[in-house]
Structures are given as C-alpha cells and as structure tokens.
Design a protein around this motif. Structure first.
Motif, short mmCIF file in Angstrom:
data_model
loop_
_atom_site.label_atom_id
_atom_site.label_comp_id
_atom_site.label_asym_id
_atom_site.label_seq_id
_atom_site.Cartn_x
_atom_site.Cartn_y
_atom_site.Cartn_z
N TYR A 49 0.81 -1.22 0.00
CA TYR A 49 0.00 0.00 0.00
C TYR A 49 0.85 1.28 0.00
O TYR A 49 1.48 1.57 1.02
N PRO A 50 0.85 2.04 -1.11
CA PRO A 50 0.20 1.72 -2.39
C PRO A 50 1.00 0.69 -3.17
O PRO A 50 2.21 0.58 -3.02
N SER A 51 0.31 -0.06 -4.02
CA SER A 51 0.97 -1.07 -4.83
C SER A 51 1.69 -0.41 -6.00
O SER A 51 1.18 0.53 -6.61
N ARG A 52 2.88 -0.92 -6.31
CA ARG A 52 3.65 -0.41 -7.44
C ARG A 52 3.35 -1.25 -8.68
O ARG A 52 2.92 -2.39 -8.58
N VAL A 53 3.59 -0.68 -9.84
CA VAL A 53 3.35 -1.39 -11.09
C VAL A 53 4.13 -2.70 -11.10
O VAL A 53 3.64 -3.74 -11.57
N SER A 54 5.33 -2.68 -10.56
CA SER A 54 6.19 -3.88 -10.57
C SER A 54 5.70 -4.97 -9.62
O SER A 54 6.20 -6.10 -9.65
N ASP A 55 4.70 -4.67 -8.77
CA ASP A 55 4.19 -5.66 -7.81
C ASP A 55 3.24 -6.68 -8.44
O ASP A 55 3.01 -7.74 -7.86
N PHE A 56 2.70 -6.34 -9.60
CA PHE A 56 1.59 -7.13 -10.13
C PHE A 56 2.01 -8.28 -11.03
O PHE A 56 3.02 -8.22 -11.73
N ASN A 57 1.20 -9.33 -10.98
CA ASN A 57 1.32 -10.44 -11.91
C ASN A 57 -0.10 -10.77 -12.38
O ASN A 57 -0.79 -11.60 -11.77
N PHE A 58 -0.54 -10.10 -13.43
CA PHE A 58 -1.94 -10.23 -13.84
C PHE A 58 -2.27 -11.58 -14.46
O PHE A 58 -3.44 -11.87 -14.70
N ASN A 59 -1.27 -12.40 -14.69
CA ASN A 59 -1.57 -13.78 -15.07
C ASN A 59 -2.27 -14.51 -13.93
O ASN A 59 -2.92 -15.53 -14.15
N CYS A 70 -16.00 -19.34 -11.00
CA CYS A 70 -16.61 -18.11 -10.48
C CYS A 70 -16.01 -16.89 -11.17
O CYS A 70 -15.02 -16.99 -11.90
N LYS A 71 -16.62 -15.75 -10.92
CA LYS A 71 -16.08 -14.50 -11.44
C LYS A 71 -14.81 -14.14 -10.67
O LYS A 71 -14.67 -14.43 -9.48
N VAL A 72 -13.90 -13.47 -11.37
CA VAL A 72 -12.67 -13.00 -10.74
C VAL A 72 -12.54 -11.51 -10.98
O VAL A 72 -12.77 -11.02 -12.09
N GLY A 73 -12.20 -10.80 -9.91
CA GLY A 73 -12.05 -9.35 -10.02
C GLY A 73 -10.69 -8.89 -9.54
O GLY A 73 -9.75 -9.68 -9.43
N PHE A 74 -10.62 -7.61 -9.21
CA PHE A 74 -9.34 -7.01 -8.84
C PHE A 74 -9.52 -6.03 -7.70
O PHE A 74 -10.34 -5.11 -7.77
N SER A 75 -8.77 -6.23 -6.62
CA SER A 75 -8.74 -5.29 -5.51
C SER A 75 -7.53 -4.38 -5.73
O SER A 75 -6.39 -4.81 -5.63
N ASP A 76 -7.80 -3.13 -6.06
CA ASP A 76 -6.78 -2.21 -6.58
C ASP A 76 -6.29 -1.24 -5.51
O ASP A 76 -7.02 -0.35 -5.08
N ASN A 81 -4.02 4.50 -13.02
CA ASN A 81 -5.18 3.91 -13.69
C ASN A 81 -4.83 2.85 -14.72
O ASN A 81 -5.67 2.00 -15.05
N LYS A 82 -3.61 2.89 -15.23
CA LYS A 82 -3.28 1.87 -16.23
C LYS A 82 -3.19 0.48 -15.61
O LYS A 82 -3.28 -0.53 -16.32
N VAL A 83 -3.04 0.43 -14.30
CA VAL A 83 -3.06 -0.86 -13.61
C VAL A 83 -4.46 -1.48 -13.72
O VAL A 83 -4.61 -2.68 -13.99
N ALA A 84 -5.48 -0.67 -13.55
CA ALA A 84 -6.87 -1.15 -13.69
C ALA A 84 -7.14 -1.59 -15.12
O ALA A 84 -7.81 -2.59 -15.37
N ALA A 85 -6.59 -0.83 -16.09
CA ALA A 85 -6.76 -1.19 -17.50
C ALA A 85 -6.14 -2.56 -17.77
O ALA A 85 -6.72 -3.39 -18.48
N ALA A 86 -4.97 -2.81 -17.20
CA ALA A 86 -4.31 -4.09 -17.37
C ALA A 86 -5.14 -5.22 -16.76
O ALA A 86 -5.20 -6.33 -17.30
N ALA A 87 -5.79 -4.93 -15.63
CA ALA A 87 -6.63 -5.93 -14.98
C ALA A 87 -7.83 -6.29 -15.85
O ALA A 87 -8.20 -7.46 -15.96
N VAL A 88 -8.41 -5.30 -16.50
CA VAL A 88 -9.52 -5.55 -17.43
C VAL A 88 -9.04 -6.48 -18.54
O VAL A 88 -9.70 -7.46 -18.89
N ALA A 89 -7.88 -6.14 -19.11
CA ALA A 89 -7.33 -6.94 -20.20
C ALA A 89 -7.05 -8.38 -19.77
O ALA A 89 -7.17 -9.31 -20.57
N ALA A 90 -6.73 -8.56 -18.49
CA ALA A 90 -6.44 -9.91 -17.97
C ALA A 90 -7.71 -10.69 -17.65
O ALA A 90 -7.66 -11.89 -17.38
#
Length: 211
Positions: A49-59, A70-76, A81-90
C-alpha cells in the motif's frame, strides 16, 4: 467461521485473496461452496500500500479464472489507472477501489485512494478498456470499412482483349481494394480473359466465374 456464516446467508460473497496462496484460496472457496454460496467472486489483490506497477502479476487473474468456477475481479491499491486497465485486459470483472472526498487530507488509506474527479476517471478507464476488449471472437468493427480503399486488389494495368492471357505485364496487385482479392492473382496468370477489360479497371469475381 466468518466465511461459513456469510455463505449460509445465501448472499453473493466477495473474497479478496491478498497474501493468500492457492491452498488457502482453495480452502476459502470450498468452505463458501460447502456452506451454501452460489455466487462467489474472488479478487486478485496485492497487499502493498500503495501497490507499485512492478508488484503485479496479472496472469494470476487468468489462473484464478481457470481454477475456480466463479467470477474473478481485482482489488486495486495502486495509484495508476493503467493498472486497472491491465486488470480488465487480464479478465477482471469486478473492481474494488478505495475512495475519498475530493479535499480529504487524512485517512488510513488516503495515500492510495481515488479522490473526487479521480473516481470518475478510474471508472472511465475501466469502461473504455472493457469496450476496447470487445468480443470473445475475432471481430472487425464496421468503422474500418472506410479503410477498404487502402487494401490491395487486382487491377488491369493494360487494355486486355477477350481471350488474351493474363500476365505480369497486364495485371497487378495495387491499391485500392475494390477489385479481386490478391489470392486470385496467381490463379489468373496464363488464363484467358473471358471479356475485354479496360486499363486501370479492377477485376471482379464475375471474371473468375467465367474462366
């Protein structure tokens, strides 16, 4: 015990997976299912907190979607905002975001909360990215139709008389794309033209049918 109690209400349950390994997520998911949950949503979460771009593994989102029914979402908890965009793409379908008042200065999560107009921008990013993701099959929008002229097709580069053979000297693949598809080019070579064709005229499918 908390998951059991919520599951028994029969209401949808959202479970954030921050810091959890797959065995722990398995346990939470199975516990909810066993105790009556019919709608479970798992959130991929990075507990920094806050999460950095390098922290994520959207795979991870794709892995969760494949592993659980089940549905899968993202706790951001990011501030980009581009992190959220990447989550949508994933494949994220549900989003959890901390928010605050526009002029709010204090708060436990204020550093990584969206504030005021930022909330609208965040939602806009998610909606626009979802729109760009489009269909689940190969799709071309009709907006591309205007660009047909920039494709290539087969044209007569010389006047061609009936029964004259098509050759590299009298037909060519050029723009615009209003004539025969280039895949017919080699099929036409050395074939006799069934009609008279004027120079700079696009060849059409009627010619193929008559050959």
């Amino acid at each position: 015990p908390l998951i059991k109690k919520i599951a028994k209400t029969g209401k949808p349950i959202i479970i954030s997976t921050g810091m959890a390994n797959l065995d722990e997520i398995d346990l939470a998911y199975k516990t909810a299912k066993k105790n009556g949950s019919k709608e479970i949503i798992l959130l991929y979460c990075v507990s920094n907190y806050p999460s950095r771009v390098s922290d994520f593994n959207f795979n991870n989102i794709k892995i969760l979607k494949e592993r659980y029914s089940c549905k899968v979402g993202f706790s951001d908890h990011s501030i980009d905002n581009k992190v959220a965009a990447a989550a949508v793409a994933a494949g994220a379908e549900v989003f959890e975001k901390h928010i605050a008042l526009n002029n709010q200065k204090k708060g436990h999560d204020i550093q990584f909360s969206a504030k005021g107009k930022e909330i609208k921008e965040y939602i806009k990013t998610i909606k626009e990215t979802s729109l760009m993701m489009g269909k689940r099959y190969f799709f071309r929008n009709i907006s591309e139709n205007a660009s047909t002229q920039f494709r290539r097709s087969i044209y007569a580069t010389q006047n061609i008389k009936k029964n004259e053979r098509f050759s590299l000297k009298n037909i060519k693949v050029i723009r615009p794309g209003y004539g025969l598809h280039p895949l017919y080019f080699e099929k036409l070579l050395n074939k006799k033209s069934p009609i008279n064709i004027k120079k700079e005229t696009p060849l059409n499918k009627k010619i193929i049918k008559k050959i």
